[in-house]
Scaffold this motif. Structure first.
Motif, mmCIF file in Angstrom:
data_model
loop_
_atom_site.group_PDB
_atom_site.id
_atom_site.type_symbol
_atom_site.label_atom_id
_atom_site.label_comp_id
_atom_site.label_asym_id
_atom_site.label_seq_id
_atom_site.Cartn_x
_atom_site.Cartn_y
_atom_site.Cartn_z
ATOM 1 N N UNK A 39 0.814 -1.208 0.000
ATOM 2 C CA UNK A 39 0.000 0.000 0.000
ATOM 3 C C UNK A 39 0.852 1.264 0.000
ATOM 4 N N UNK A 40 0.268 2.326 -0.493
ATOM 5 C CA UNK A 40 0.924 3.626 -0.539
ATOM 6 C C UNK A 40 -0.020 4.644 -1.153
ATOM 7 N N UNK A 41 0.482 5.848 -1.393
ATOM 8 C CA UNK A 41 -0.356 6.881 -1.991
ATOM 9 C C UNK A 41 -0.494 6.641 -3.492
ATOM 10 N N UNK A 42 -1.687 6.871 -4.007
ATOM 11 C CA UNK A 42 -1.960 6.695 -5.436
ATOM 12 C C UNK A 42 -1.521 7.947 -6.185
ATOM 13 N N UNK A 43 -0.590 7.761 -7.139
ATOM 14 C CA UNK A 43 -0.154 8.836 -8.020
ATOM 15 C C UNK A 43 -0.679 8.528 -9.418
ATOM 16 N N UNK A 44 -1.156 9.564 -10.116
ATOM 17 C CA UNK A 44 -1.741 9.381 -11.438
ATOM 18 C C UNK A 44 -1.109 10.321 -12.459
ATOM 19 N N UNK A 45 -1.112 9.853 -13.702
ATOM 20 C CA UNK A 45 -0.688 10.690 -14.823
ATOM 21 C C UNK A 45 -1.606 10.380 -15.994
ATOM 22 N N UNK A 46 -2.148 11.414 -16.638
ATOM 23 C CA UNK A 46 -3.078 11.173 -17.731
ATOM 24 C C UNK A 46 -3.436 12.453 -18.462
ATOM 25 N N UNK A 47 -4.416 12.361 -19.362
ATOM 26 C CA UNK A 47 -4.737 13.510 -20.211
ATOM 27 C C UNK A 47 -6.065 14.182 -19.853
ATOM 28 N N UNK A 48 -6.533 13.990 -18.618
ATOM 29 C CA UNK A 48 -7.731 14.717 -18.166
ATOM 30 C C UNK A 48 -7.417 15.536 -16.918
ATOM 31 N N UNK A 94 6.345 16.831 -11.093
ATOM 32 C CA UNK A 94 6.852 16.158 -12.299
ATOM 33 C C UNK A 94 5.751 15.594 -13.192
ATOM 34 N N UNK A 95 4.625 16.299 -13.295
ATOM 35 C CA UNK A 95 3.568 15.862 -14.195
ATOM 36 C C UNK A 95 2.647 14.794 -13.637
ATOM 37 N N UNK A 96 2.875 14.376 -12.401
ATOM 38 C CA UNK A 96 1.997 13.403 -11.747
ATOM 39 C C UNK A 96 1.020 14.136 -10.833
ATOM 40 N N UNK A 97 -0.107 13.490 -10.523
ATOM 41 C CA UNK A 97 -1.058 14.011 -9.558
ATOM 42 C C UNK A 97 -1.033 13.132 -8.320
ATOM 43 N N UNK A 98 -0.736 13.747 -7.180
ATOM 44 C CA UNK A 98 -0.815 13.028 -5.915
ATOM 45 C C UNK A 98 -2.263 13.098 -5.439
ATOM 46 N N UNK A 99 -2.905 11.958 -5.307
ATOM 47 C CA UNK A 99 -4.348 11.942 -5.060
ATOM 48 C C UNK A 99 -4.729 12.103 -3.591
ATOM 49 N N UNK A 100 -3.785 11.861 -2.684
ATOM 50 C CA UNK A 100 -4.066 11.824 -1.247
ATOM 51 C C UNK A 100 -4.888 10.596 -0.870
ATOM 52 N N UNK A 101 -5.089 9.689 -1.818
ATOM 53 C CA UNK A 101 -5.772 8.423 -1.539
ATOM 54 C C UNK A 101 -4.729 7.328 -1.319
ATOM 55 N N UNK A 102 -4.972 6.474 -0.346
ATOM 56 C CA UNK A 102 -4.089 5.339 -0.101
ATOM 57 C C UNK A 102 -4.694 4.106 -0.763
ATOM 58 N N UNK A 103 -3.874 3.364 -1.469
ATOM 59 C CA UNK A 103 -4.374 2.179 -2.156
ATOM 60 C C UNK A 103 -3.262 1.200 -2.459
#
Length: 393
Positions: A236-245, A263-272
């Motif tokens: 488990x850890x924080x969910x980081x996302x990268x995409x075009x929306x 660095x172009x990623x979004x830190x969601x603050x969600x753990x998963x």
């Protein structure tokens, strides 16, 4: 402007056409220009204004239609305010011409169910809180005609396996689709638990119902530790996302934007966590993680057990400061009217053998209702503040 025979709008439309001089003067728009600003729910703090660009919104429409499997003959109904990012759901028809039912006035569950009958809705959407209420309403009043529905979409906050089982039993013959998204992704849906996934889970792998499905083709997903480093599959850890929306940032909050988008990623603050098949499991919001006696406790894990008790209508679990343990696990419970005599100790005893000792609530507080945002999400921050102020003995 909409018009049609017999509606008395034909002449108004014709007069507007007569006054128009040539083609309309469209503004010059770049893909990165801001389309609208939508504020977050504020479940973990003060709402932030999310700046959403033109192209992110276009991509959200295209990808949503593809993943949902919507066609031009669908009738799509979303019961909720369009004053936040949910407005994206009301414009999905721009991509395929399907009919969209836009609600009028405040939300009323029986009225929404009657609208499904009246407009022959084929695909509906509910957040888990509303889905729970709908199941109760349909079981109590079985004269609703939901025969036009082919699919019910649910998401925007965690759903327990019990809720999903109840939904499957209530919406017989209707496909279920769970989605996970957020304002910062223009309501772009990050993952999907398909109807086939539901079938498989209910038949032979019930644990899969704790998943929010597999990642959309629109995103890269990385699970990271506190230092921002990727962790192994299954951890488990924080969910980081990268995409075009993605959002352009938070309005007038450059520091919060820089923190949320390294660095172009979004830190969601969600753990998963991700399993080896690519299914994403949401454990909780990072700010709701409880540290008790140096052990990490995810509130959603505790809630999923407590809601299985026949006396529990709704439950929210939070951490409250404790002199010995650092934080104590506290369950805030709404009892069903038929079980108003159930005690806190009975609920704690119910958790024994189902949860570890650190996860088992140390206190149970009963309330008449849980505080929620306008879009039916729990205000856990408000609960935590109230409990920390002396509501717990």
């Amino acid at each position: 402007i909409g018009y049609g025979a017999g509606h008395g709008l034909e002449r108004d439309y014709e007069s507007l056409l007569a006054k128009a001089e040539g083609e309309p003067h469209w503004p010059a728009l770049a893909p990165d220009d801001i389309l609208f600003v939508s504020y977050t729910s504020g479940t973990t703090g003060v709402p932030k204004g999310v700046m959403l660009p033109q192209q992110s919104s276009v991509n959200c429409i295209v990808h949503s239609l593809s993943h949902f499997g919507f066609g031009p003959d669908d009738v799509w109904s979303v019961p909720g305010s369009s004053a936040w990012v949910l407005v994206m759901c009301y414009v999905l028809g721009l991509g395929n011409g399907m009919t969209t039912i836009v609600p009028d006035g405040g939300f009323n569950l029986p009225a929404y169910l009657r609208d499904i009958e009246r407009f022959r809705v084929t695909v509906g959407f509910m957040v888990p809180t509303v889905l729970h209420r709908a199941i109760t309403e349909i079981r109590a009043n079985q004269d609703y005609d939901l025969s036009s529905l082919r699919m019910m979409v649910y998401g925007s906050s965690p759903a327990t396996p019990k809720l999903i089982r109840d939904a499957r039993a209530t919406f017989k013959g209707i496909k279920l689709l769970q989605i996970y998204g957020m304002t910062e992704t223009a309501a772009g849906w990050i993952s999907y638990l398909t109807d086939a996934d539901h079938e498989h889970a209910l038949r032979e792998e019930i644990e899969l119902l704790k998943s929010v499905g597999r990642i959309s083709m629109s995103y890269d997903c990385s699970i990271r530790d506190e230092a921002g480093q990727p962790v192994p599959i299954g951890q488990s850890g924080e969910i980081w996302l990268r995409g075009n929306t993605m959002m352009k940032g938070y309005r007038n909050l450059p520091e919060a934007t820089a923190e949320a988008m390294p660095d172009g990623w979004l830190r969601t603050n969600d753990i998963g966590r991700l399993d080896e098949r690519g299914y994403l499991y949401l454990l909780d919001r990072q700010k709701f993680l409880i540290i008790t006696g140096a052990v990490k406790v995810f509130p959603t894990t505790v809630e999923a057990i407590l809601v299985e008790h026949p006396a529990v209508e709704e439950v929210a679990v939070v951490g409250v400061p404790h002199t010995e343990w650092g934080e104590a696990v506290v369950a805030v419970v709404v009892r069903k009217p038929s079980h108003s005599d159930v005690t806190g100790q009975a609920l704690i005893d119910f958790c024994h053998g189902r949860l570890s000792r650190p996860e088992t609530p140390k206190h149970v507080v009963f309330v008449d209702e849980l505080p929620k945002t306008s879009n039916a999400k729990l205000k856990k921050g408000e609960l935590k503040k109230w409990l920390s102020g002396g509501a717990v003995p």
